[in-house]
Structure formats: structure tokens, C-alpha cells
Design a protein around this motif. Structure first.
Motif, PDB file in Angstrom:
ATOM      1  N   ALA A  64       4.576   7.432  13.118  1.00 17.62           N
ATOM      2  CA  ALA A  64       4.616   6.179  12.370  1.00 17.62           C
ATOM      3  C   ALA A  64       6.047   5.769  12.037  1.00 17.62           C
ATOM      4  N   HIS A  65       6.883   6.734  11.717  1.00 18.60           N
ATOM      5  CA  HIS A  65       8.275   6.452  11.351  1.00 18.60           C
ATOM      6  C   HIS A  65       9.068   5.935  12.548  1.00 18.60           C
ATOM      7  N   ALA A  66       8.770   6.459  13.740  1.00 21.79           N
ATOM      8  CA  ALA A  66       9.323   5.946  15.000  1.00 21.79           C
ATOM      9  C   ALA A  66      10.844   5.986  15.055  1.00 21.79           C
ATOM     10  N   ASP A  67      11.419   7.072  14.560  1.00 22.07           N
ATOM     11  CA  ASP A  67      12.863   7.238  14.720  1.00 22.07           C
ATOM     12  C   ASP A  67      13.162   7.448  16.203  1.00 22.07           C
ATOM     13  N   PHE A  71       5.659   2.164  20.523  1.00 20.71           N
ATOM     14  CA  PHE A  71       7.031   2.132  20.024  1.00 20.71           C
ATOM     15  C   PHE A  71       7.727   0.892  20.566  1.00 20.71           C
ATOM     16  N   VAL A  72       8.124   0.003  19.668  1.00 19.44           N
ATOM     17  CA  VAL A  72       8.664  -1.281  20.116  1.00 19.44           C
ATOM     18  C   VAL A  72      10.127  -1.486  19.735  1.00 19.44           C
ATOM     19  N   ASP A  97      16.862   2.216  21.543  1.00 18.83           N
ATOM     20  CA  ASP A  97      16.274   1.923  20.233  1.00 18.83           C
ATOM     21  C   ASP A  97      14.875   2.513  20.077  1.00 18.83           C
ATOM     22  N   ARG A  98      14.379   3.146  21.102  1.00 19.72           N
ATOM     23  CA  ARG A  98      13.092   3.838  21.068  1.00 19.72           C
ATOM     24  C   ARG A  98      13.076   4.825  22.225  1.00 19.72           C
ATOM     25  N   PRO A  99      12.191   5.826  22.207  1.00 20.80           N
ATOM     26  CA  PRO A  99      12.112   6.728  23.356  1.00 20.80           C
ATOM     27  C   PRO A  99      11.702   5.959  24.603  1.00 20.80           C
ATOM     28  N   GLN A 100      12.293   6.331  25.725  1.00 21.41           N
ATOM     29  CA  GLN A 100      12.023   5.635  26.979  1.00 21.41           C
ATOM     30  C   GLN A 100      11.692   6.648  28.058  1.00 21.41           C
TER      31      GLN A 100
END
Length: 275
Positions: free
Chosen positions: A117-120, A153-154, A216-219
Motif C-alpha cells: 500500500a505504501h508503494a515506496d 503501482f502508478v 518512480d515505481r518498480p519496473q
């Protein structure tokens, strides 16, 4: 600093949590382990009007195998998942990644779903969920749905969760015969945020490489089996596509170099671990 004022609701049922979220107009935050949320409250980076504590709700504290998936409920801590007896054999990628999540003290309270949920963008659990092709279970007063990790994750600490929804569980696909997995991470110290982390799944003639800590997010990127110069070129293109930037932890060039070198090494490790 001290948190801004907020109301606190200890939900006893899922229906109660759903009702508070539906009526809050986006001004509520869900509290589980609190290892990420509480510091943000203290620094006033988060200013919700209501905190909804879900740690008493029955049915959210289960680790269950459903077909070829491990379903991890919203109350399950990172330490509980790490202690699951079949983790190393049925989810070896998570078994490799979880010890890098914070420290033993934070893993004892921090939840698996809370990290998602935090999506670091540097977090290991979202990276593993993406690498494995997992899903996030979301529910509200009116709907229930599943969202693939690649769509969930956006952006930096930003997800596809709607204001009236909470994460009930996350779903990690289990290992199948012939799969190979590997994980590696670089940080300033063990337990610090990752400068670069790499998770690899080898399945059939496809290699999935997932990168955390750079964009800015995992890819993730899927490659057909590559070797030598072709593999180096593919990793180079992937590294540049992440659009790394300089920050106080590392330069963009250093991060790209880590993606190239770590990517190659972790792919080779995953290939050796197939079985």
C-alpha cells in the motif's frame, strides 16, 4: 514533530472499515502495522482526518495456498511471512528478498500488505510482487476486485487503490517446476532503502527482470533468453528506460551501471537455481 489531529477508529469488522472509508471522502488512512504510516504522520507528510485500524478484523490474518497462489492477508506481518515453513521452497524469491526489508524489529510489526500500500519505489515486497506477476485484492462497501501488480503501482507512493478501498490481501504466484529465481540489492547499509534492487524470474525461455530503487515505481521487463552482447544491449536499454536521476544517495550513472552489472549477475544466478 507531532502528528496533526485525527480521529481514530478501531474497526471490528470489514463492513465497519468499509463504511468509514466510504464516508470519509478520501480523508481516511488505513492503519495496520504502521511502520511506514506513523513516521509520515509524525512528520506531517500525511494528514488524514481519520485513521482506520484494521488489526482486529477477523479473516485478515491468514496465509493460505489457493491453487498456485499464496494469499497473504492484510494483518500478516513481514516476520510472519518470513517464518512460513514452506517459503523457501514455494516462494524462493520472497525468501531471498524479505530479509532485506528493514530490520527484525520493523518486520515484526510492518505488514506485507502495508508495504504494498505504501508503494515506496525502493521497497522489496512490491518489487517481488511485480516480478512474480502477483495481484492485489481490494474491497470496498460496494465492490471487490483484483489488480495486477503491474497496474497497481502508478508512481512514487501512489497506487490504483480508490479512496473507499482497502487492501484485503496480496497474491503471490508459487514456484512451478523449472523456475529459477534470484534477488540482489545495494544500499548504503543493510536495511536502508535500496539504491538498486534486482529480482529475476526465469521461466521457460523467458527472463523477467524487475528493478527497484531507480524509477518512480518498480519496473519489470520480459526478455527472451539472451546471452553475451545481446543480453548486455537489452539490459543497457532497460537501464536507460528507467530515467534514473542523481540524488543524495547515488548518481544516475551509478544506478544504470548497477542495473547492467547486477542484472547480468542475477540472471545467471537465477538460471543456475532452476529446478
Amino acid at each position: 514533530m507531532k502528528p496533526a489531529r485525527f480521529d481514530y477508529v478501531r474497526a471490528e469488522t470489514l463492513a465497519e472499515a468499509h463504511a468509514v472509508l466510504a464516508e470519509s471522502g478520501g480523508e481516511a488512512r488505513v492503519l495496520a502495522g504502521g511502520q511506514s504510516l506513523m513516521p509520515m504522520l509524525s512528520m506531517r507528510l500525511a494528514r488524514p482526518n481519520i485513521l482506520v485500524d484494521i488489526m482486529r478484523i477477523p479473516g485478515l490474518a491468514e496465509i493460505a495456498v489457493e491453487g498456485g497462489v499464496l494469499r497473504v492477508g492484510a494483518r500478516i506481518t513481514q516476520a510472519q511471512l518470513l517464518a512460513w515453513p514452506d517459503l523457501s521452497t514455494r516462494l524462493p524469491l520472497l525468501a531471498a528478498a524479505l530479509p532485506w526489508v528493514g530490520h527484525a524489529q520493523t518486520r515484526s510489526s510492518g505488514t506485507v500488505c502495508g508495504s504494498v500500500a505504501h508503494a515506496d519505489p525502493s521497497a522489496e515486497i512490491p518489487l517481488a510482487l511485480l516480478a512474480l506477476g502477483g495481484e492485489v485484492e481490494l474491497s470496498s462497501r460496494k465492490t471487490r476486485r483484483r489488480v495486477a501488480a503491474q497496474d497497481f503501482f502508478v508512481g512514487t507512493m501512489s497506487t490504483a487503490r480508490r479512496d473507499d478501498e482497502l487492501i484485503e490481501a496480496v497474491r503471490f504466484p508459487l514456484k512451478t517446476p523449472g523456475d529459477g529465481f534470484a534477488f540482489r540489492e545495494v544500499g548504503r547499509r543493510h536495511g536502508d532503502f535500496a539504491i538498486v534492487s534486482v529480482a529475476v524470474l526465469v521461466r521457460g525461455d523467458t527472463v523477467r527482470v524487475a528493478i527497484g530503487g531507480v524509477a518512480d515505481r518498480p519496473q519489470a521487463r520480459d526478455f527472451r533468453t539472451l546471452d553475451g552482447a545481446a543480453l548486455a544491449d537489452a539490459l543497457d536499454q532497460f537501464a536507460w528506460s528507467l530515467e534514473a536521476r542523481d540524488d543524495l544517495h547515488a548518481t544516475a550513472r551509478y544506478r544504470r551501471d548497477l542495473v547492467r552489472s547486477f542484472g547480468r549477475d542475477v540472471i545467471e544466478e537465477a538460471r543456475r537455481c532452476r529446478g
